[in-house]
Design an enzyme around this catalytic site. Structure first.
Site, PDB file in Angstrom:
ATOM      1  N   ARG A 149      22.565 -15.983  72.618  1.00 45.68           N
ATOM      2  CA  ARG A 149      20.987 -15.914  71.840  1.00 45.68           C
ATOM      3  C   ARG A 149      20.141 -15.301  72.921  1.00 45.68           C
ATOM      4  NH1 ARG A 149      17.606 -20.499  69.234  1.00 45.68           N
ATOM      5  NH2 ARG A 149      19.334 -20.226  67.778  1.00 45.68           N
ATOM      6  N   HIS A 188      20.806 -14.064  62.284  1.00 44.31           N
ATOM      7  CA  HIS A 188      21.225 -15.224  62.799  1.00 44.31           C
ATOM      8  C   HIS A 188      22.415 -15.804  61.990  1.00 44.31           C
ATOM      9  CE1 HIS A 188      20.962 -19.160  64.741  1.00 44.31           C
ATOM     10  NE2 HIS A 188      19.815 -19.723  64.086  1.00 44.31           N
ATOM     11  N   GLN A 213      23.755 -19.476  61.253  1.00 46.47           N
ATOM     12  CA  GLN A 213      22.784 -20.353  60.487  1.00 46.47           C
ATOM     13  C   GLN A 213      23.134 -19.970  59.097  1.00 46.47           C
ATOM     14  OE1 GLN A 213      20.044 -22.857  61.476  1.00 46.47           O
ATOM     15  NE2 GLN A 213      20.264 -23.177  59.490  1.00 46.47           N
ATOM     16  N   ASP A 272      11.261 -20.030  56.323  1.00 43.94           N
ATOM     17  CA  ASP A 272      11.469 -20.157  57.803  1.00 43.94           C
ATOM     18  C   ASP A 272      10.186 -19.863  58.634  1.00 43.94           C
ATOM     19  OD1 ASP A 272      12.471 -20.045  60.368  1.00 43.94           O
ATOM     20  OD2 ASP A 272      13.368 -18.071  60.277  1.00 43.94           O
ATOM     21  N   CYS A 322      15.820 -23.513  58.475  1.00 48.62           N
ATOM     22  CA  CYS A 322      16.600 -23.666  59.546  1.00 48.62           C
ATOM     23  C   CYS A 322      16.468 -24.568  60.657  1.00 48.62           C
ATOM     24  CB  CYS A 322      16.793 -21.998  59.879  1.00 48.62           C
ATOM     25  SG  CYS A 322      15.406 -21.300  60.317  1.00 48.62           S
ATOM     26  N   ARG A 332      25.647 -27.061  61.049  1.00 50.10           N
ATOM     27  CA  ARG A 332      25.727 -26.095  62.141  1.00 50.10           C
ATOM     28  C   ARG A 332      26.934 -26.433  62.812  1.00 50.10           C
ATOM     29  NH1 ARG A 332      21.419 -23.280  63.903  1.00 50.10           N
ATOM     30  NH2 ARG A 332      22.871 -22.026  65.394  1.00 50.10           N
TER      31      ARG A 332
HETATM   32  N1   CP Z   1      18.133 -23.143  63.458  1.00 46.37           N
HETATM   33  C1   CP Z   1      18.338 -22.904  64.882  1.00 46.37           C
HETATM   34  O1   CP Z   1      19.042 -22.093  65.239  1.00 46.37           O
HETATM   35  O2   CP Z   1      17.612 -24.006  65.564  1.00 46.37           O
HETATM   36  P1   CP Z   1      17.476 -23.732  67.226  1.00 46.37           P
HETATM   37  O3   CP Z   1      16.543 -22.785  67.563  1.00 46.37           O
HETATM   38  O4   CP Z   1      17.195 -25.199  67.623  1.00 46.37           O
HETATM   39  O5   CP Z   1      18.872 -23.618  67.813  1.00 46.37           O
HETATM   40  N1  NVA Z   2      13.204 -17.001  62.702  1.00 44.38           N
HETATM   41  C1  NVA Z   2      13.132 -17.998  63.868  1.00 44.38           C
HETATM   42  C2  NVA Z   2      14.633 -18.822  63.634  1.00 44.38           C
HETATM   43  C3  NVA Z   2      14.761 -19.988  64.619  1.00 44.38           C
HETATM   44  C4  NVA Z   2      16.072 -20.579  64.388  1.00 44.38           C
HETATM   45  C5  NVA Z   2      13.274 -17.317  65.187  1.00 44.38           C
HETATM   46  O1  NVA Z   2      13.986 -16.375  65.347  1.00 44.38           O
HETATM   47  O2  NVA Z   2      12.470 -17.964  65.992  1.00 44.38           O
END
Ligand code: CP
Ligand code: NVA
Length: 310
Positions: A105, A132, A135, A227, A267, A295
């Site tokens: 990530r 993502h 997700q 989101d 998400c 997930r």
């Molecule tokens: N939805 C998601 O990826 O959550 P986190 O940022 O908590 O991993």
């Molecule tokens: N769009 C959000 C998703 C988090 C799971 C971010 O990138 O922060």
């Protein structure tokens, strides 16, 4: 799905591979619920590099590896030499000598592509600024649990044209589900991703629209999705975004325009009172905690498939 394959983007997958992930996820979910052991990755190790915060991704990957008989190793980027400037290409080759897979990530999608280019083990994208995929795959798996066949169903995405909607455009186009996106002007999804999704949709029969019109997007929707307005890394834009996203909240009025049995997805983490009201996220149409649980099951399927256990 091919053992050894990376999952950086849903464009890496065929539609058959998407459905294979769903099939394995369903099986592993049932086994987990029955308490039936499924050590498909016994003795294997997944390194998990995090440049950004996480609750769901970190815990579901780590627990998922454990349930598959292997181990997840949390690698906070600030504790790795990568945080002190060691090149990604060196990190990739070193980690490939110890591990069986890497989940990452981070901010830059190009960095993940570079990692995958130099690693000779599977690399899984656990979120970049662009995409993502884990997700979005989970989201359509969850939608299929509620709605059955996805082809011909409609997902409405209201809010920021971010990593989440980019990945949803890819997966909806792939499976032939309609997707209607409503964003404020200047916050549209990534142009290249949208063009690619439209090309895929032309073949699968999915209908894609992108506009500023919340009511048109949500009309007849089976799934209403939103989101956060400011993603990780955009915290300094929060005030401006709060103003620009006025009118793009998923609330009771917006839900009245969707199908009466529409489900609501997010998400998470959510900012109640911004992109979604507390009433809607806590209401009977919300499936956000099933979505979060899934997930675990979907990522276990991805891990088992790319790391050679399924
Ligand atoms: N939805 C998601 O990826 O959550 P986190 O940022 O908590 O991993
Ligand atoms: N769009 C959000 C998703 C988090 C799971 C971010 O990138 O922060």
């Amino acid at each position: 799905m091919v053992k050894g394959k990376d999952l950086l983007s849903i464009s890496d997958l065929t539609v058959e591979e998407v459905y294979r992930i769903f099939e394995v996820a369903k099986d592993l979910k049932a086994k987990q619920k029955r308490g039936e052991q499924h050590h498909l990755l016994r003795g294997k190790t997944l390194g998990m590099i995090f440049q950004k915060a996480s609750t769901r991704t970190r815990v579901s990957f780590e627990v998922g590896m454990w349930q598959l008989g292997g181990q997840g190793l949390f690698l906070g980027a600030s504790d790795l030499q990568i945080g002190r400037g060691e090149p990604v290409k060196d990190t990739a080759r070193v980690l490939s000598r110890y591990l069986d897979g890497i989940m990452i990530r981070t901010f830059s999608h190009a960095e993940v592509e570079e990692l995958a280019r130099y690693a000779d083990i599977p690399v899984i994208n656990g979120l970049t600024d662009l995409l993502h995929p884990c997700q979005a795959l989970t989201d359509l798996f969850t939608a299929s649990e509620y709605k059955g066949e996805l082809k011909g169903r409609k997902l409405a995405y209201i809010g920021d044209g971010n990593n989440m909607v980019n990945a949803l455009l890819q997966v909806c186009a792939k499976v032939g589900m309609d997707i209607a996106v409503a964003t404020p002007q200047g916050y549209e999804p990534d142009g290249a991703i949208l063009a690619e999704a439209r090309a895929v949709a032309a073949k699968s029969g999915s209908n894609i629209t992108v506009s500023k019109h919340v009511s048109a997007a949500v009309a007849e929707a089976d799934v209403v999705y939103t989101d956060v307005w400011a993603s990780m890394g955009q915290e300094s834009e929060q005030v401006v975004r709060m103003r620009d996203f006025d009118g793009f909240q998923v609330n009771r009025g917006v839900m009245k325009l969707a199908k009466p049995d529409a489900i609501v997805m997010h998400c998470l983490p959510a900012h109640r009172g911004e992109e979604i009201t507390d009433e809607v996220i806590e209401g009977p149409q919300s499936v956000v905690f099933d979505e979060a649980e899934n997930r675990l099951h979907v990522q276990k399927a991805i891990l088992a498939l790319v790391m050679g256990g399924a």
